[in-house]
Each structure stands twice: as C-alpha cells, then as structure tokens.
Enzyme design. Structure first.
Site, PDB file in Angstrom:
ATOM      1  N   ARG A 195      37.654  35.987  40.386  1.00 36.20           N
ATOM      2  CA  ARG A 195      37.531  35.015  39.300  1.00 36.20           C
ATOM      3  C   ARG A 195      38.886  34.397  38.957  1.00 36.20           C
ATOM      4  O   ARG A 195      39.924  34.976  39.229  1.00 36.20           O
ATOM      5  CB  ARG A 195      36.943  35.677  38.045  1.00 36.20           C
ATOM      6  CG  ARG A 195      35.442  35.942  38.143  1.00 36.20           C
ATOM      7  CD  ARG A 195      34.898  36.511  36.850  1.00 36.20           C
ATOM      8  NE  ARG A 195      35.482  37.816  36.543  1.00 36.20           N
ATOM      9  CZ  ARG A 195      36.434  38.042  35.655  1.00 36.20           C
ATOM     10  NH1 ARG A 195      36.917  37.045  34.921  1.00 36.20           N
ATOM     11  NH2 ARG A 195      36.895  39.257  35.474  1.00 36.20           N
ATOM     12  N   LYS A 214      29.105  34.852  36.150  1.00 37.51           N
ATOM     13  CA  LYS A 214      29.829  35.193  34.937  1.00 37.51           C
ATOM     14  C   LYS A 214      29.833  34.006  33.960  1.00 37.51           C
ATOM     15  O   LYS A 214      29.959  34.184  32.756  1.00 37.51           O
ATOM     16  CB  LYS A 214      31.252  35.658  35.262  1.00 37.51           C
ATOM     17  CG  LYS A 214      31.290  37.078  35.873  1.00 37.51           C
ATOM     18  CD  LYS A 214      30.793  38.157  34.919  1.00 37.51           C
ATOM     19  CE  LYS A 214      31.313  39.523  35.161  1.00 37.51           C
ATOM     20  NZ  LYS A 214      30.544  40.568  35.733  1.00 37.51           N
ATOM     21  N   HIS A 244      28.422  43.678  28.256  1.00 37.27           N
ATOM     22  CA  HIS A 244      28.893  43.829  29.629  1.00 37.27           C
ATOM     23  C   HIS A 244      28.655  45.274  30.026  1.00 37.27           C
ATOM     24  O   HIS A 244      29.527  46.123  29.917  1.00 37.27           O
ATOM     25  CB  HIS A 244      30.390  43.473  29.729  1.00 37.27           C
ATOM     26  CG  HIS A 244      30.885  43.438  31.136  1.00 37.27           C
ATOM     27  ND1 HIS A 244      32.169  43.798  31.486  1.00 37.27           N
ATOM     28  CD2 HIS A 244      30.287  43.078  32.298  1.00 37.27           C
ATOM     29  CE1 HIS A 244      32.318  43.659  32.793  1.00 37.27           C
ATOM     30  NE2 HIS A 244      31.198  43.227  33.304  1.00 37.27           N
ATOM     31  N   SER A 246      35.614  45.726  35.077  1.00 38.90           N
ATOM     32  CA  SER A 246      35.438  45.670  36.518  1.00 38.90           C
ATOM     33  C   SER A 246      36.036  46.899  37.205  1.00 38.90           C
ATOM     34  O   SER A 246      37.156  47.297  36.903  1.00 38.90           O
ATOM     35  CB  SER A 246      36.121  44.402  37.023  1.00 38.90           C
ATOM     36  OG  SER A 246      35.871  44.264  38.384  1.00 38.90           O
ATOM     37  N   LYS A 264      30.167  50.655  36.677  1.00 35.18           N
ATOM     38  CA  LYS A 264      28.856  50.247  36.145  1.00 35.18           C
ATOM     39  C   LYS A 264      27.788  50.206  37.244  1.00 35.18           C
ATOM     40  O   LYS A 264      26.715  50.789  37.101  1.00 35.18           O
ATOM     41  CB  LYS A 264      28.935  48.859  35.476  1.00 35.18           C
ATOM     42  CG  LYS A 264      29.729  48.809  34.198  1.00 35.18           C
ATOM     43  CD  LYS A 264      29.712  47.420  33.587  1.00 35.18           C
ATOM     44  CE  LYS A 264      30.246  46.330  34.485  1.00 35.18           C
ATOM     45  NZ  LYS A 264      31.640  46.508  34.935  1.00 35.18           N
ATOM     46  N   THR A 265      28.127  49.510  38.328  1.00 35.14           N
ATOM     47  CA  THR A 265      27.134  49.356  39.404  1.00 35.14           C
ATOM     48  C   THR A 265      26.892  50.699  40.095  1.00 35.14           C
ATOM     49  O   THR A 265      25.749  51.123  40.274  1.00 35.14           O
ATOM     50  CB  THR A 265      27.613  48.300  40.421  1.00 35.14           C
ATOM     51  OG1 THR A 265      27.756  47.066  39.738  1.00 35.14           O
ATOM     52  CG2 THR A 265      26.623  48.122  41.555  1.00 35.14           C
ATOM     53  N   ASP A 305      24.978  45.030  35.381  1.00 36.46           N
ATOM     54  CA  ASP A 305      26.161  44.335  34.852  1.00 36.46           C
ATOM     55  C   ASP A 305      26.004  43.631  33.508  1.00 36.46           C
ATOM     56  O   ASP A 305      26.930  43.621  32.725  1.00 36.46           O
ATOM     57  CB  ASP A 305      26.619  43.307  35.895  1.00 36.46           C
ATOM     58  CG  ASP A 305      28.055  42.848  35.697  1.00 36.46           C
ATOM     59  OD1 ASP A 305      28.929  43.706  35.488  1.00 36.46           O
ATOM     60  OD2 ASP A 305      28.301  41.631  35.745  1.00 36.46           O
ATOM     61  N   ARG A 357      32.199  41.873  48.268  1.00 37.28           N
ATOM     62  CA  ARG A 357      31.018  42.017  47.417  1.00 37.28           C
ATOM     63  C   ARG A 357      29.735  41.782  48.175  1.00 37.28           C
ATOM     64  O   ARG A 357      29.721  41.076  49.191  1.00 37.28           O
ATOM     65  CB  ARG A 357      31.073  40.952  46.300  1.00 37.28           C
ATOM     66  CG  ARG A 357      32.187  41.127  45.309  1.00 37.28           C
ATOM     67  CD  ARG A 357      31.735  41.982  44.163  1.00 37.28           C
ATOM     68  NE  ARG A 357      32.810  42.179  43.213  1.00 37.28           N
ATOM     69  CZ  ARG A 357      32.622  42.726  42.006  1.00 37.28           C
ATOM     70  NH1 ARG A 357      31.431  43.106  41.621  1.00 37.28           N
ATOM     71  NH2 ARG A 357      33.651  42.901  41.199  1.00 37.28           N
TER      72      ARG A 357
END
Ligand code: ATP
Ligand code: MN
Length: 548
Positions: free
Chosen positions: A70, A213, A233, A252, A256-257, A271, A336
């Site tokens: 990003r 995002k 988030h 990040s 989480k994932t 996410d 990713r």
C-alpha cells in the site's frame, strides 16, 4: 431441459451494456466490457499480459509492477461539506480539494476510456443485507477484476440482474500515473476517496490491496456515521458447536488471517468486520493471505485455497514446473493470494454471526520480545491497548519497510480509519461492556529474546494452543501472575505451551537485567505515544497503561 440445467448467461444483455456505457460515459474506443466475468474468462484475458501465468496448482499468478504494497502517504480524502466535520484529518486522511478530485477523476476515467477492454465488477460489501453496500469496480486489468470478484461478496444471478445503480464506484486506473503538477500531488500515485460523490480513484499503483482497503475506509466512514455500527480491522471465527464468536484485532502481519483459519472453528472472515446490534458481519467475500514462507504443514487451509480462481500476487515460480517458491522474497516480502472465502473449508456462509463476541483478542507482533505470549486484559487495559495499537511493523505490506519498526496504530487499523480513533474506541468499550466479552493480548512476535538479538517468533503451534485454551474456557480459569511495569496478567500454565515461555522475565535468554531494560524502553514508547490521547481518555484507561 430440467430447470437445474438451464445455464446462466455470462454476458449481460445489450441493454445492460448500453446502460453501463452511458453511465460511465464510455465511447466506442472501449471495444469490450466484461461485467462480472467468471474466473475462466478473466484467466484467458489476464494471460494475454506479459508474465502472467497459471501456477502448478491452478492459481493465476500476476504482478502489480513497481508498487508491491500500500501507499499510505498517497491516500487522500476529498474535503467537502459532507466530510468536513466528520473525517479525522491529518497524516492518515490528507485532505484534497474538489478541484484536485475533478482533475484526477477525469484523468483516471479518461485513461480507462482509452482501453480496448474494460472490466466491471458489481458486487457487495457487507454480508448483513441491512447494511451492505453495492460496489462497482471499473478496471483495465483482468487480474484486478478477478481480485475484486474474489474479495467482494459475489451477487447471485438474481441479485446481479437487479443490481441497478451502485452505491459506490472504484475507478482503478492504476497503470496510469497522477500528474505531479496537479495541486496537492506529491508523487505519481494517488488513492482518493470522495464521500460526497461516493467514488474512489486510483492512479499510479497497481497493488490490488488498495482497492479492498479503500472499500474498508468507506465502511469505516459509512457504518458509524449512518448506522451506529462499529467497523473493525479484525478477523473473526465462531465455534462450530458452541457458536461462540472471537474477534482478532491486529495490524498487518500479526496473524489475523493465519489464526482465524482454524479447522475447529468456522471462519467468518480474515480482515474486515462490522459489529452491529445484531452481531458481527464480514465486509468481504474473500481472503487476502500473506504467502511468504507459506507451507502446507503449518497452514494447510490457506495452502490448499491456492487453486483455480485464486489470484497470486507478486510470487516467484519455476519457469518449467510453474511451482511457486513461497520462500522467494526477490519481488517482495508481501506476496499475497486472494481467494473466495468458501475456498477455506471451515468458512461459514453467509459470513456473519447473530451472536455477540465472547472473546476479543488483540494481536501484536512485538519484535522487542517484551510482551508475554498471552495476557488477560481488564476492560480498561483493552481500551488502553486498543487506542495504542502497538506492533512492530514487519517488512512488506507497506512500501519501504524492511526492518521491524515500533509502530502505534490506533484501533489496530489507523491507516484505514476515517473518523477520530476515540469514536471507534468509545463504541467498542460500550459494546464490550454490554456483551461482557473476555479480552486477551497475544504476542505473536518475539518471545524469550528480541528480533535484534537474533531471537525467534513465538512458534505458531504455541499461539494456536493458547487460542485453544481461550476457546475451551480453561484459560479464563487459570492462575495468573502480574508482570510489573505493564501490569499484564499472565497465566502460569497453558496446556501445550512450555511454562517457561509464558513469562518473558524467565524465558529471556540474555538475562534478567537486559530484559528489564527492554521493558522500560518499550514502556516509555507506549507512554510517549499515548500523550496525544491523554485529554480524551478517562483516568482509569490512562492508569491501565505501563507505569514506570
Ligand atoms: P494483513 O492485515 O496484512 O492481512 P494479518 O494480520 O492477516 O496481516 P497474517 O497474514 O496472518 O497477518 O500473517 C502472519 C504471518 O506470521 C504469517 O506468515 C504466519 O505464518 C507468521 N507467523 C509466525 N509465527 C506466528 C504466530 N505465532 N502467530 C501467528 N502468525 C505467525
Ligand atoms: Mn490478513
């Protein structure tokens, strides 16, 4: 023909196409418009681009060009009468004028109008029909279209037929640069959101994550402002038999994932979520998992989701066998894969829960090795840590980050917040109080030593064992000791985790003195960071931070 054999037409009628051409002001330069094309068609189109390939497991491998993460410094919100009083203006949400918007918007739309082929994805954001929004993505790269097909909620044929006008439109002209002579531009990249027009434009970055995002920021604005719904988030999963819901907040790379995909629990999402009066719903229809060092042994669910229909971004594969080398960081560390959520066998469709969370897990990846692998938080500590949003930013997700850096990112999602962090924190405090959730701080980062001293990340199997103990209720009943300075309550025993690991003072390999100085140094950073919230936080929340 029996009804089950009736095939659904994959192309829209002339009438729908004409309507879209008119709405988007597309001339005859655009030869084909593909709306909601299936993965097979998008593969065929994507493969016409250089380098794009099908990997040995059937995924589409594509490249985002120069930007592989990003670009938060190039994100702008248009300052106009509807957004002026609401938005949290500052480095996260840099204001841009309506004049700048109109120039950039025209530049993006004009670029797209020069393409032979355009892709349109009409889909939803938000699984709860009460709150979902209709999103339209207009883009020129087939891989971007497949990415958003995977990441948004795919409409049924029926829903698509009645889709009508979108609530929000993304113009992704990422292949084309912004003009730095345009007022307010500081580079060739801009990601701009206009809440009055309900549109977003992208110029000068092809990193697909900007689109998802961007929609997230839109939800961070619309949900609290119009519906009193909290946007988070976080990832989310639910006990298959028990029905209990867990939210995992984290920046990040904190897990989480990875941690939400758990064979014993139904995956709601990895996410982006919203917490309403009815429960929790996922915003997205897919997952965007990191692939670096991915292995079938450690993360089988994610590994096996990388198949036909999934988009692999910026990975390196063998030219002969088309086998992906997940250890290869030569393009980026932020490799990713975007896949539809139903590729995870335990996914719960529709992705929502009509119960309120019973466990709130704050994930941090602490490279200093100071924070224990798990601690139980008091309600005041949750607020303190939620507002602080501490982690060590690891290499990859943002352009230019190559070494772990101490980061405080409020609400564990500062780059995506549209409103002031205290607004979200206050909503969270109220909801947690109402629904009496247990809260935990989990350090998925270094334990027993720091990153710089050559230590190791907490092994994934131990973090998973900790989560099992949270979910089977045993951890809430464990005996605890309190660590000084941070005043964190850590369990003395967790099934499947070595006792010595639980208390960093005991596990620290460089000795206790070094450990205490590392604690002090981190505590000072927390205190320094919290100064900006001092005026708005209650004395109880202030007291829940580290005390030196
Ligand atoms: P993003 O917001 O960028 O999607 P995320 O929070 O989803 O980030 P993950 O994709 O889950 O982060 O990344 C966590 C990474 O850390 C994975 O590559 C995982 O294999 C690795 N990891 C190593 N140790 C642990 C641990 N103890 N717990 C969780 N993840 C770990
Ligand atoms: Mn993730």
């Amino acid at each position: 023909m029996s009804p089950s054999k009736v095939s659904i037409p994959i192309h829209d009628s002339q009438e729908v196409e004409q309507k879209i051409r008119k709405e988007l002001d597309l001339g005859s330069e655009v030869v084909t418009i593909r709306r909601n094309a299936p993965a097979a068609v998008l593969y065929e189109e994507a493969l016409k681009e250089k380098q794009t390939a099908i990997t040995s497991t059937g995924a589409l491998a594509a490249y985002s060009g120069g930007k592989t993460g990003r670009s938060p410094k190039d994100k702008r919100i248009i300052e106009e009468e509807t957004s002026k009083e609401e938005v949290w203006w500052g480095p996260v949400n840099k204001p841009a004028s309506e004049k700048t918007w109109s120039i950039n918007r025209e530049r993006a739309a004009d670029y797209l109008r020069t393409r032979d082929h355009l892709y349109i994805v009409d889909a939803f954001a938000g699984w709860d029909p009460r709150y979902r929004i209709k999103v339209r993505v207009v883009c020129a790269r087939a891989y971007h279209a497949l990415f958003m097909t995977n990441m948004l909620i795919r409409p049924s044929a029926e829903e698509l037929a009645h889709f009508d006008e979108p609530d929000f439109t993304v113009w992704n002209a990422g292949q084309f640069p912004a003009n730095h002579n345009t007022e307010g531009m500081t580079s060739k990249t801009t990601v701009e959101i206009n809440f009055k027009e309900m549109e977003m434009i992208i110029l000068g970055t092809e990193y697909a994550g900007e689109m998802k995002k961007g929609i997230f920021t839109v939800m961070f604005y619309l949900m609290p402002v119009h519906h009193n719904v909290l946007t988070l988030h976080s990832s989310c999963n639910q006990g298959i038999e028990t029905g209990d819901v867990t939210l995992f907040f984290g920046l990040s790379g904190t897990g989480k994932t990875t941690l939400s995909s758990d064979p014993h629990r139904a995956l709601i999402g990895d996410d982006e979520h919203c917490w309403s009066d009815h429960g929790v719903f996922n915003i997205e229809g897919g997952c965007y998992a990191k692939c670096i060092d991915l292995s079938a042994e450690k993360e089988p669910e994610i590994f096996n989701a990388i198949k036909f229909g999934s988009v692999l971004e910026n990975v390196v594969f063998d030219a002969d066998t088309r086998q992906v080398d997940y250890t290869d960081k030569s393009i980026t560390e932020n490799t990713r894969c975007a896949y539809p959520i139903e590729y995870i066998p335990s996914a719960k469709i529709p992705c929502l829960a009509d119960t309120h969370p019973s466990n709130i897990v704050l994930l941090t990846c602490d490279a200093s090795g100071v924070l224990p692998p798990v601690s139980k938080l008091t309600p005041e500590q949750v607020m303190y840590h939620f507002i602080s949003g501490y982690t060590s930013k690891m290499a990859g997700t943002e352009q230019g980050v190559t070494e772990p850096e101490v980061t405080f990112s409020s609400c564990f999602g500062q780059p995506f917040l549209a409103l002031h962090p205290i607004r979200y924190a206050t909503m969270l405090a109220k909801k947690m109080h109402e629904h009496k959730a247990n809260a935990w701080l989990i350090n998925t980062g270094w334990t027993g030593s720091s990153y710089v001293a050559g230590g190791k990340r907490c092994p994934l199997k131990y973090t998973r064992a900790i989560l099992d103990a949270i979910h089977d209720g045993s951890l809430a009943k464990a005996s605890y000791e309190t660590l000084p300075i941070f005043n964190l309550h850590t369990p003395t025993k967790v099934n499947g985790v070595p006792d010595s690991l639980l208390n960093p003072a005991k596990s620290w390999v460089e000795g206790t003195a070094k450990y205490h100085s590392a604690v002090d140094s981190l505590a000072e950073k927390f205190i320094e960071n919290f100064k900006i919230y001092q005026d708005q936080a209650t004395p109880e929340v202030l007291a829940a931070g580290p005390q030196v």
